[in-house]
Design a protein around this motif. Structure first.
Motif, PDB file in Angstrom:
ATOM      1  N   VAL A   1       0.847  -1.198   0.000  1.00 53.70           N
ATOM      2  CA  VAL A   1       0.000   0.000   0.000  1.00 53.70           C
ATOM      3  C   VAL A   1       0.881   1.246   0.000  1.00 53.70           C
ATOM      4  N   SER A   2       1.927   1.238   0.798  1.00 53.85           N
ATOM      5  CA  SER A   2       2.848   2.370   0.873  1.00 53.85           C
ATOM      6  C   SER A   2       3.511   2.608  -0.482  1.00 53.85           C
ATOM      7  N   PHE A   3       3.965   1.531  -1.124  1.00 51.79           N
ATOM      8  CA  PHE A   3       4.595   1.683  -2.435  1.00 51.79           C
ATOM      9  C   PHE A   3       3.587   2.166  -3.470  1.00 51.79           C
ATOM     10  N   GLU A   4       2.370   1.647  -3.411  1.00 52.35           N
ATOM     11  CA  GLU A   4       1.345   2.063  -4.371  1.00 52.35           C
ATOM     12  C   GLU A   4       1.080   3.564  -4.258  1.00 52.35           C
ATOM     13  N   ASN A   5       1.002   4.077  -3.038  1.00 53.78           N
ATOM     14  CA  ASN A   5       0.810   5.516  -2.828  1.00 53.78           C
ATOM     15  C   ASN A   5       2.000   6.305  -3.372  1.00 53.78           C
ATOM     16  N   PHE A   6       3.198   5.819  -3.109  1.00 54.88           N
ATOM     17  CA  PHE A   6       4.408   6.462  -3.626  1.00 54.88           C
ATOM     18  C   PHE A   6       4.394   6.467  -5.153  1.00 54.88           C
ATOM     19  N   TYR A   7       4.064   5.329  -5.744  1.00 51.10           N
ATOM     20  CA  TYR A   7       4.050   5.204  -7.204  1.00 51.10           C
ATOM     21  C   TYR A   7       3.074   6.192  -7.826  1.00 51.10           C
ATOM     22  N   ARG A   8       1.880   6.255  -7.283  1.00 48.90           N
ATOM     23  CA  ARG A   8       0.870   7.180  -7.817  1.00 48.90           C
ATOM     24  C   ARG A   8       1.329   8.632  -7.711  1.00 48.90           C
ATOM     25  N   ALA A   9       2.021   8.960  -6.647  1.00 44.37           N
ATOM     26  CA  ALA A   9       2.454  10.342  -6.431  1.00 44.37           C
ATOM     27  C   ALA A   9       3.695  10.705  -7.236  1.00 44.37           C
ATOM     28  N   GLN A  10       4.577   9.744  -7.513  1.00 39.02           N
ATOM     29  CA  GLN A  10       5.883  10.077  -8.077  1.00 39.02           C
ATOM     30  C   GLN A  10       6.174   9.557  -9.479  1.00 39.02           C
ATOM     31  N   ALA A  11       5.464   8.562  -9.962  1.00 37.35           N
ATOM     32  CA  ALA A  11       5.820   7.907 -11.233  1.00 37.35           C
ATOM     33  C   ALA A  11       5.873   8.894 -12.395  1.00 37.35           C
TER      34      ALA A  11
ATOM     35  N   MET B   1      11.320   2.181 -10.809  1.00 37.05           N
ATOM     36  CA  MET B   1      10.182   1.841  -9.953  1.00 37.05           C
ATOM     37  C   MET B   1      10.174   0.356  -9.606  1.00 37.05           C
ATOM     38  N   THR B   2      10.528  -0.477 -10.563  1.00 33.81           N
ATOM     39  CA  THR B   2      10.583  -1.920 -10.307  1.00 33.81           C
ATOM     40  C   THR B   2      11.622  -2.233  -9.241  1.00 33.81           C
ATOM     41  N   ARG B   3      12.764  -1.607  -9.359  1.00 33.91           N
ATOM     42  CA  ARG B   3      13.822  -1.836  -8.366  1.00 33.91           C
ATOM     43  C   ARG B   3      13.448  -1.260  -7.012  1.00 33.91           C
ATOM     44  N   ALA B   4      12.736  -0.141  -7.010  1.00 35.23           N
ATOM     45  CA  ALA B   4      12.274   0.434  -5.740  1.00 35.23           C
ATOM     46  C   ALA B   4      11.283  -0.505  -5.062  1.00 35.23           C
ATOM     47  N   TYR B   5      10.383  -1.092  -5.847  1.00 32.81           N
ATOM     48  CA  TYR B   5       9.406  -2.012  -5.282  1.00 32.81           C
ATOM     49  C   TYR B   5      10.092  -3.221  -4.654  1.00 32.81           C
ATOM     50  N   ALA B   6      11.105  -3.733  -5.349  1.00 35.55           N
ATOM     51  CA  ALA B   6      11.822  -4.911  -4.843  1.00 35.55           C
ATOM     52  C   ALA B   6      12.555  -4.613  -3.535  1.00 35.55           C
ATOM     53  N   ARG B   7      12.900  -3.343  -3.315  1.00 31.68           N
ATOM     54  CA  ARG B   7      13.641  -2.941  -2.110  1.00 31.68           C
ATOM     55  C   ARG B   7      12.852  -1.930  -1.288  1.00 31.68           C
ATOM     56  N   TRP B   8      11.529  -1.993  -1.347  1.00 33.32           N
ATOM     57  CA  TRP B   8      10.713  -0.916  -0.811  1.00 33.32           C
ATOM     58  C   TRP B   8      10.946  -0.644   0.675  1.00 33.32           C
ATOM     59  N   ARG B   9      11.198  -1.635   1.477  1.00 31.82           N
ATOM     60  CA  ARG B   9      11.430  -1.363   2.910  1.00 31.82           C
ATOM     61  C   ARG B   9      12.615  -0.430   3.103  1.00 31.82           C
ATOM     62  N   LYS B  10      13.653  -0.641   2.337  1.00 33.58           N
ATOM     63  CA  LYS B  10      14.842   0.212   2.439  1.00 33.58           C
ATOM     64  C   LYS B  10      14.613   1.551   1.724  1.00 33.58           C
ATOM     65  N   VAL B  11      14.105   1.498   0.498  1.00 32.56           N
ATOM     66  CA  VAL B  11      13.911   2.716  -0.297  1.00 32.56           C
ATOM     67  C   VAL B  11      12.834   3.601   0.321  1.00 32.56           C
ATOM     68  N   GLY B  12      11.756   2.997   0.802  1.00 31.51           N
ATOM     69  CA  GLY B  12      10.668   3.756   1.408  1.00 31.51           C
ATOM     70  C   GLY B  12      11.088   4.510   2.650  1.00 31.51           C
ATOM     71  N   ALA B  13      12.157   4.073   3.289  1.00 35.52           N
ATOM     72  CA  ALA B  13      12.648   4.734   4.488  1.00 35.52           C
ATOM     73  C   ALA B  13      13.590   5.901   4.170  1.00 35.52           C
ATOM     74  N   LEU B  14      13.976   6.054   2.912  1.00 36.77           N
ATOM     75  CA  LEU B  14      14.878   7.143   2.530  1.00 36.77           C
ATOM     76  C   LEU B  14      14.165   8.488   2.623  1.00 36.77           C
TER      77      LEU B  14
END
Length: 173
Positions: free
Chosen positions: A19-29, A54-67
């Motif tokens: 859900v967090s990544f989906e919100n990020f994707y919609r806002a930033q893609a 975006m694909t690589r961010a999704y695969a590492r979202w816990r780390k990338v989402g915390a940036l």
């Protein structure tokens, strides 16, 4: 019983991450794509680069989402991917000068700016895109591009000066 609780907790964390990544994707893609399109001067390559980032961010979202700036991370990953692809294909892309002449008067200024920006080196274009289109600070731009702040300031000043000179030359030949 403990392993069931751990698996359930893990699944809940995965669902929250999605859900967090989906919100990020919609806002930033779209923003990342447009920035890469300007930086790379190639909309098709930019689309692929944005998707790859975006694909690589999704695969590492816990780390990338915390940036502090996950959008900047995706931009940089996409830029690196496109640069690697360019090196592999050993090709350069330019917008033909005839494109400006064929455009109408209102579009001619925009196309002239795109042509002038495309003629800058990738190093100058990426700094200008980060500072102007992504609205990143000098420190954020330096972090995204992996450069010292002084280099970002220098490239920005030189790139904008070259852009001004090119656009002035277009207006007053």
């Amino acid at each position: 019983m403990r392993s069931i609780a751990v698996r359930t907790e893990y699944r809940v964390a995965e669902a929250l991450d999605a859900v967090s990544f989906e919100n990020f994707y919609r806002a930033q893609a779209d923003r990342v794509y447009r920035s890469l399109a300007v930086a790379l001067a190639d909309p098709q390559l930019a689309r692929e680069a944005a998707d790859e980032g975006m694909t690589r961010a999704y695969a590492r979202w816990r780390k990338v989402g915390a940036l502090d700036n996950p959008g900047g991370w995706v931009f940089r990953v996409g830029l690196n991917w496109a640069t690697s692809r360019w090196r592999k294909l050993r090709r350069e892309r330019f917008i033909p000068a005839e494109a400006v002449a064929d455009a109408g008067p209102s579009a001619a200024g925009v196309i002239a700016a795109q042509v002038a920006l495309a003629r800058l080196s990738l190093a100058y274009r990426t700094v200008i895109v980060c500072r102007v289109l992504l609205d990143l600070s000098t420190a954020e731009t330096a972090a995204v591009l992996g450069l010292p702040e002084g280099t970002v300031k220098s490239r920005l000043a030189r790139g904008l000066a070259a852009l001004r000179a090119e656009l002035t030359e277009e207006v007053h030949p």
